[in-house]
Design an enzyme around this catalytic site. Structure first.
Site, PDB file in Angstrom:
ATOM      1  N   CYS A 125      55.250 -14.776-113.368  1.00 41.99           N
ATOM      2  CA  CYS A 125      55.041 -15.832-114.162  1.00 41.99           C
ATOM      3  C   CYS A 125      54.380 -15.766-115.560  1.00 41.99           C
ATOM      4  O   CYS A 125      53.350 -15.019-115.432  1.00 41.99           O
ATOM      5  CB  CYS A 125      54.195 -17.008-113.500  1.00 41.99           C
ATOM      6  SG  CYS A 125      53.439 -18.312-114.034  1.00 41.99           S
ATOM      7  N   GLU A 126      54.938 -16.307-116.615  1.00 39.53           N
ATOM      8  CA  GLU A 126      54.274 -16.027-117.921  1.00 39.53           C
ATOM      9  C   GLU A 126      53.148 -16.720-118.199  1.00 39.53           C
ATOM     10  O   GLU A 126      52.433 -16.430-119.281  1.00 39.53           O
ATOM     11  CB  GLU A 126      55.500 -16.337-118.989  1.00 39.53           C
ATOM     12  CG  GLU A 126      55.641 -17.603-119.289  1.00 39.53           C
ATOM     13  CD  GLU A 126      56.778 -17.746-120.089  1.00 39.53           C
ATOM     14  OE1 GLU A 126      56.720 -18.945-121.041  1.00 39.53           O
ATOM     15  OE2 GLU A 126      57.777 -17.122-120.358  1.00 39.53           O
ATOM     16  N   HIS A 127      52.666 -17.818-117.359  1.00 38.63           N
ATOM     17  CA  HIS A 127      51.507 -18.528-117.518  1.00 38.63           C
ATOM     18  C   HIS A 127      50.300 -17.786-117.140  1.00 38.63           C
ATOM     19  O   HIS A 127      49.275 -18.011-117.463  1.00 38.63           O
ATOM     20  CB  HIS A 127      51.609 -19.956-117.086  1.00 38.63           C
ATOM     21  CG  HIS A 127      52.764 -20.796-117.717  1.00 38.63           C
ATOM     22  ND1 HIS A 127      53.573 -21.745-117.138  1.00 38.63           N
ATOM     23  CD2 HIS A 127      53.207 -20.692-119.119  1.00 38.63           C
ATOM     24  CE1 HIS A 127      54.359 -22.067-117.803  1.00 38.63           C
ATOM     25  NE2 HIS A 127      54.210 -21.549-119.066  1.00 38.63           N
ATOM     26  N   HIS A 128      50.619 -17.119-115.996  1.00 35.73           N
ATOM     27  CA  HIS A 128      49.235 -16.260-115.266  1.00 35.73           C
ATOM     28  C   HIS A 128      49.547 -14.970-115.038  1.00 35.73           C
ATOM     29  O   HIS A 128      48.495 -14.437-114.639  1.00 35.73           O
ATOM     30  CB  HIS A 128      48.806 -17.254-113.885  1.00 35.73           C
ATOM     31  CG  HIS A 128      48.601 -18.635-113.967  1.00 35.73           C
ATOM     32  ND1 HIS A 128      49.415 -19.778-113.966  1.00 35.73           N
ATOM     33  CD2 HIS A 128      47.262 -19.228-114.445  1.00 35.73           C
ATOM     34  CE1 HIS A 128      48.810 -20.848-114.228  1.00 35.73           C
ATOM     35  NE2 HIS A 128      47.723 -20.573-114.574  1.00 35.73           N
ATOM     36  N   GLN A 166      61.031 -19.917-114.236  1.00 33.24           N
ATOM     37  CA  GLN A 166      62.031 -19.831-113.457  1.00 33.24           C
ATOM     38  C   GLN A 166      63.282 -20.527-114.020  1.00 33.24           C
ATOM     39  O   GLN A 166      64.456 -20.073-113.826  1.00 33.24           O
ATOM     40  CB  GLN A 166      61.817 -20.478-111.882  1.00 33.24           C
ATOM     41  CG  GLN A 166      62.958 -20.346-111.087  1.00 33.24           C
ATOM     42  CD  GLN A 166      62.605 -20.744-109.427  1.00 33.24           C
ATOM     43  OE1 GLN A 166      61.343 -20.690-109.002  1.00 33.24           O
ATOM     44  NE2 GLN A 166      63.438 -21.312-108.890  1.00 33.24           N
ATOM     45  N   HIS A 194      56.098 -18.972-105.810  1.00 31.28           N
ATOM     46  CA  HIS A 194      55.231 -18.629-107.228  1.00 31.28           C
ATOM     47  C   HIS A 194      53.907 -18.253-106.777  1.00 31.28           C
ATOM     48  O   HIS A 194      53.098 -19.302-106.095  1.00 31.28           O
ATOM     49  CB  HIS A 194      55.388 -19.783-108.222  1.00 31.28           C
ATOM     50  CG  HIS A 194      56.679 -19.966-108.713  1.00 31.28           C
ATOM     51  ND1 HIS A 194      56.839 -20.019-110.002  1.00 31.28           N
ATOM     52  CD2 HIS A 194      57.890 -20.493-108.140  1.00 31.28           C
ATOM     53  CE1 HIS A 194      58.109 -20.012-110.252  1.00 31.28           C
ATOM     54  NE2 HIS A 194      58.916 -20.448-109.149  1.00 31.28           N
ATOM     55  N   CYS A 196      51.420 -18.260-108.636  1.00 29.14           N
ATOM     56  CA  CYS A 196      50.389 -19.069-109.439  1.00 29.14           C
ATOM     57  C   CYS A 196      50.203 -20.339-108.625  1.00 29.14           C
ATOM     58  O   CYS A 196      49.347 -21.086-108.831  1.00 29.14           O
ATOM     59  CB  CYS A 196      50.953 -19.533-110.739  1.00 29.14           C
ATOM     60  SG  CYS A 196      52.651 -20.043-110.890  1.00 29.14           S
TER      61      CYS A 196
END
Length: 233
Positions: A125-128, A166, A194, A196
């Site tokens: 995940c590019e956010h976490h 995704q 995910h 996250c």
């Protein structure tokens, strides 16, 4: 945007700047573009130079957390993480790692749907920067050339090996296959978990996320239903 493509939640101003703050983005699946956001100088450093810099910075993170890097178990971790980032789990960021795809004449004159299902993949995940993992199902209907089956798996793996959302992953796989095969007749479905969501935040480890892309003939209800039947949905 083509009908029935996965919609990306694009929240930009007229200059292409994201309108939301980091706090407002939170755990949502927000992607700013179909292309992975990359700087113009992304490949000026060699792999070894990138590993050295990541090793240094990850050491600072570990030390800030209070970990004792003189301990035998921890002292090699910064280097291991750096090598893993560059050479393994984020290797899909570098175009030189894109799989070489050879096309073949459709000598069997097979003009029906071809489905490669249950392709296992691991992404992040590019956010976490925590894992996304699951199964991808890929199908196409040839209009000329065909591709080796293993190449479908390799294309999924290539785009998965980068920080991802995704929805973007789904579209990147589909559009690349359309370009390679010279046909719009491509379908991609991804069912993934995910971490996250599962290991932090809401901490729901039972849910999964499904995204899809239907191009060309797959926009027809009967063809789409045939694809879904083959993958067991």
């Amino acid at each position: 945007m083509k009908q029935n493509e996965t919609l990306l939640n694009t929240l930009l101003d007229n200059n292409g700047k994201l309108l939301l703050t980091d706090e407002e983005i939170g755990d949502d699946h927000i992607a700013t573009s179909v292309d992975t956001p990359m700087r113009a100088d992304a490949f000026e450093l060699s792999e070894e130079e990138k590993i050295a810099q990541i090793e240094y910075h990850f050491r600072q993170i570990m030390e800030t957390l209070g970990l004792d890097l003189t301990d035998d178990s921890l002292k090699g971790t910064p280097k291991r993480v750096a090598k893993m980032y560059v050479k393994e789990i984020f290797s899909g960021l570098d175009p030189k790692n894109k799989p070489s795809i050879a096309l073949f004449e459709n000598k069997y004159q097979y003009n029906e749907m071809l489905v490669e299902k249950n392709i296992s993949f691991y992404s992040n995940c590019e956010h976490h920067f925590v894992p996304i993992f699951g199964k991808a199902h890929v199908a196409y209907i040839a209009e000329g050339k065909v591709v080796g089956l293993s190449k479908l798996n390799r294309i999924v793996q290539y785009y998965a090996k980068r920080p991802q959302v995704q929805e973007r992953l789904t579209v990147q796989i589909a559009r690349d296959l359309q370009e390679i095969l010279g046909t719009e007749n491509v379908a991609v479905m991804i069912d993934a978990k995910h971490l996250c969501v599962a290991s932090r935040g809401v901490k729901d480890d039972t849910s999964s996320t499904v995204t899809s892309y239907y191009g060309g003939k797959f926009q027809e209800e009967s063809v789409r239903q045939e694809f879904l039947k083959y993958i067991g949905i």
